[in-house]
Design a protein around this motif. Structure first.
Motif, PDB file in Angstrom:
ATOM      1  N   ASP A   1       0.879  -1.178   0.000  1.00 50.68           N
ATOM      2  CA  ASP A   1       0.000   0.000   0.000  1.00 50.68           C
ATOM      3  C   ASP A   1       0.904   1.212   0.000  1.00 50.68           C
ATOM      4  N   TYR A   2       1.342   1.559  -1.182  1.00 53.18           N
ATOM      5  CA  TYR A   2       2.389   2.567  -1.351  1.00 53.18           C
ATOM      6  C   TYR A   2       2.069   3.866  -0.622  1.00 53.18           C
ATOM      7  N   SER A   3       0.815   4.348  -0.769  1.00 53.87           N
ATOM      8  CA  SER A   3       0.539   5.667  -0.193  1.00 53.87           C
ATOM      9  C   SER A   3      -0.879   5.817   0.351  1.00 53.87           C
TER      10      SER A   3
ATOM     11  N   TYR B   1      -5.414   1.617   0.805  1.00 55.61           N
ATOM     12  CA  TYR B   1      -6.164   0.896   1.837  1.00 55.61           C
ATOM     13  C   TYR B   1      -6.418   1.780   3.055  1.00 55.61           C
ATOM     14  N   VAL B   2      -5.337   2.313   3.620  1.00 54.12           N
ATOM     15  CA  VAL B   2      -5.417   3.039   4.894  1.00 54.12           C
ATOM     16  C   VAL B   2      -6.314   4.262   4.780  1.00 54.12           C
ATOM     17  N   ILE B   3      -6.276   4.943   3.651  1.00 56.83           N
ATOM     18  CA  ILE B   3      -7.023   6.186   3.496  1.00 56.83           C
ATOM     19  C   ILE B   3      -8.296   5.994   2.672  1.00 56.83           C
ATOM     20  N   HIS B   4      -8.159   5.500   1.450  1.00 59.13           N
ATOM     21  CA  HIS B   4      -9.300   5.553   0.531  1.00 59.13           C
ATOM     22  C   HIS B   4     -10.298   4.419   0.733  1.00 59.13           C
TER      23      HIS B   4
ATOM     24  N   GLY C   1      -9.097   8.020 -10.522  1.00 57.87           N
ATOM     25  CA  GLY C   1      -7.732   7.796 -11.005  1.00 57.87           C
ATOM     26  C   GLY C   1      -6.699   8.048  -9.928  1.00 57.87           C
ATOM     27  N   LEU C   2      -6.870   9.132  -9.193  1.00 56.20           N
ATOM     28  CA  LEU C   2      -5.958   9.441  -8.097  1.00 56.20           C
ATOM     29  C   LEU C   2      -5.970   8.345  -7.043  1.00 56.20           C
ATOM     30  N   VAL C   3      -7.165   7.871  -6.729  1.00 56.09           N
ATOM     31  CA  VAL C   3      -7.300   6.835  -5.695  1.00 56.09           C
ATOM     32  C   VAL C   3      -6.707   5.513  -6.157  1.00 56.09           C
ATOM     33  N   CYS C   4      -6.989   5.136  -7.388  1.00 51.26           N
ATOM     34  CA  CYS C   4      -6.558   3.825  -7.892  1.00 51.26           C
ATOM     35  C   CYS C   4      -5.036   3.703  -7.941  1.00 51.26           C
ATOM     36  N   ILE C   5      -4.360   4.765  -8.338  1.00 51.72           N
ATOM     37  CA  ILE C   5      -2.901   4.678  -8.481  1.00 51.72           C
ATOM     38  C   ILE C   5      -2.192   4.776  -7.129  1.00 51.72           C
ATOM     39  N   THR C   6      -2.871   5.246  -6.111  1.00 55.99           N
ATOM     40  CA  THR C   6      -2.221   5.508  -4.822  1.00 55.99           C
ATOM     41  C   THR C   6      -1.519   4.294  -4.221  1.00 55.99           C
ATOM     42  N   PRO C   7      -2.112   3.105  -4.176  1.00 55.55           N
ATOM     43  CA  PRO C   7      -1.376   1.976  -3.586  1.00 55.55           C
ATOM     44  C   PRO C   7      -0.237   1.462  -4.446  1.00 55.55           C
TER      45      PRO C   7
END
Length: 469
Positions: free
Chosen positions: A180-182, A185-188, A288-294
């Motif tokens: 979970d790069y960024s 999971y934890v946020i979105h 798009g922002l959410v999907c790339i986040t991890p």
């Protein structure tokens, strides 16, 4: 060959304010990245929420975001940060403690070449935006006093558990090897599930508000959305905790995926509705922002394109088709559609991360060789079982976050309900901001006067003039 002493430039020499373990460049970037993320919330989501709702809810919606930002910071430094990243107390939690003492804040952080003070600040802005995203699901009817209680309770009993389990070096999902790069999971995922759950317990808006809820200012909404998009440079670019090539890749992948997702959503709107919706474009941008986040710093550019196509189409389908056909989903009034834009897009990103994660990039990010292998690369390098295991861990993370947030958010809402109503009264919802805060968003007549009172004053003056004649 003569011996000579190597001397560092004066600006790089260690001193009391810049110890030898600290990188000035990394520290400067980390503080900058944290500020970019903070600006996504204040003023980004303050403006976006204030512009995206009906005029009568502009103040309340913006203020819910502003309050959450301030409240989370105070709770974070007193107990939240150490719950999330402190010494292990349980598989899901750290030992609670304050993060205010000089001897702690000036010590090196658990990761990165900068002090704890920087890490506390950086992790705070992530915690704050998570609560503000939850607010998006309950805009237009949640009792503000209930929201004031919800923020510290959810931060304490939900967010800290997810952060420790997935991000802390001692977390059980961290040890299993979840990627979970960024914050997918934890946020979105957590904010999407928690927001949808809270919306269920709070109840719906007024029927006519739910049927017609046009933005009061689309230009302001776009301005907030733009700050959200560009602020993601810090959101994903700050998570390597260093000014590294991985940070650069994460930033570029973030914007590639987001642009692709927006265009995909736009094309689908044009194909099926024959209109290019601005609101739809913002939703496509968000997914798009959410999907790339991890995945931001652990996938290649071509994977970011594929993820953008998926994030612009799958959440579009769940929102435009599945939601409208599901009686269960329609019973819950999710004002800003956080279930689709954050929970579904976050889950999608987590699964695709398990497929596209590049071993070399994971080695750069995690510093561990051979543990993190995306499914497709598992086939390529003959480590299929490792790739399958990675997807399995990603799915386990989704199951954990969804289950835990449904339970924790429900218990928190039921607890608050013992003291104050979760939902505003029908009378207050009819009026909106003026009933709740005694203020309105726009003065459109005179100098700070509301239109209605000024109009009546003018009519009274005209009547007096006519009576004199």
């Amino acid at each position: 060959m003569s011996n000579s002493t190597f001397h560092l430039p004066l600006n790089l020499l260690p001193d009391e304010g810049s110890p030898d373990w600290m990188s000035k460049g990394d520290n400067a970037w980390q503080l900058t990245a944290a500020t970019l993320v903070g600006m996504q919330s204040v003023p980004g989501l303050v403006i976006l929420y204030g512009g995206a709702v009906k005029k009568k809810w502009a103040v309340n919606s913006a203020f819910m975001a502003l309050y959450a930002f301030a409240c989370v910071l105070v709770c974070w430094v007193i107990w939240g940060y150490r719950f999330s990243f402190g010494t292990q107390l349980a598989p899901f939690w750290g030992v609670p403690n304050v993060s205010l003492e000089q001897r702690y804040l000036l010590h090196q952080a658990f990761y990165g070449k900068f002090p704890n003070a920087t890490m506390v600040y950086f992790q705070f802005v992530f915690a704050a935006i998570t609560l503000i995203l939850i607010a998006g699901a309950v805009l237009g009817r949640m009792n503000f006093y209930a929201w004031m209680m919800f923020v510290p309770l959810w931060l304490t009993f939900s967010y800290t558990v997810g952060a420790f389990s997935i991000w802390s070096p001692n977390g059980f999902l961290t040890k299993k090897g979840i990627i979970d790069y960024s914050g997918g999971y934890v946020i979105h995922l957590s904010s999407g599930v928690a927001g949808f759950t809270a919306a269920y317990w709070v109840g719906p808006r007024l029927t006519r508000d739910r049927e017609r809820f046009p933005p009061n200012n689309i230009i302001l909404m776009l301005m907030g959305a733009g700050m959200l998009w560009l602020g993601w440079t810090g959101f994903n670019g700050g998570d390597p905790y260093a000014v590294s090539i991985d940070a650069s890749l994460a930033v570029l992948n973030t914007h590639i995926c987001t642009a692709t997702s927006l265009l995909t959503w736009l094309m689908l709107d044009l194909a099926f509705f024959r209109k290019s919706s601005v609101i739809g474009a913002v939703q496509g941008m968000t997914t798009g922002l959410v999907c790339i986040t991890p995945a931001a710093g652990v996938v290649e550019g071509w994977a970011a394109i594929i993820m953008g196509i998926c994030s612009g189409s799958i959440p579009w389908f769940t929102m435009m088709v599945v939601h409208k056909r599901s009686e269960l989903l329609q019973k819950v009034d999710d004002t800003m559609a956080v279930l689709h834009t954050h929970a579904i897009a976050g889950s999608l990103g987590g699964i695709l991360t398990g497929c596209f994660a590049v071993p070399k990039l994971n080695h750069i990010f995690y510093g561990v060789s051979g543990q993190y292998v995306g499914l497709f690369y598992g086939f390529d390098v003959g480590r299929v079982s490792t790739g399958v295991r990675q997807v399995g861990i990603q799915l386990l993370g989704i199951l954990f976050v969804v289950t835990f947030n449904i339970i924790s958010t429900s218990l928190i809402c039921l607890f608050i309900k013992l003291f104050v109503p979760l939902r505003m009264s029908e009378e207050d919802m009819e009026i909106g901001d003026e009933a709740v805060h005694g203020e309105e968003a726009y003065a459109i007549w005179g100098d700070g006067d509301r239109f209605e009172s000024s109009k009546h004053d003018v009519e009274l003056a005209v009547t007096k003039i006519r009576s004199r004649k």
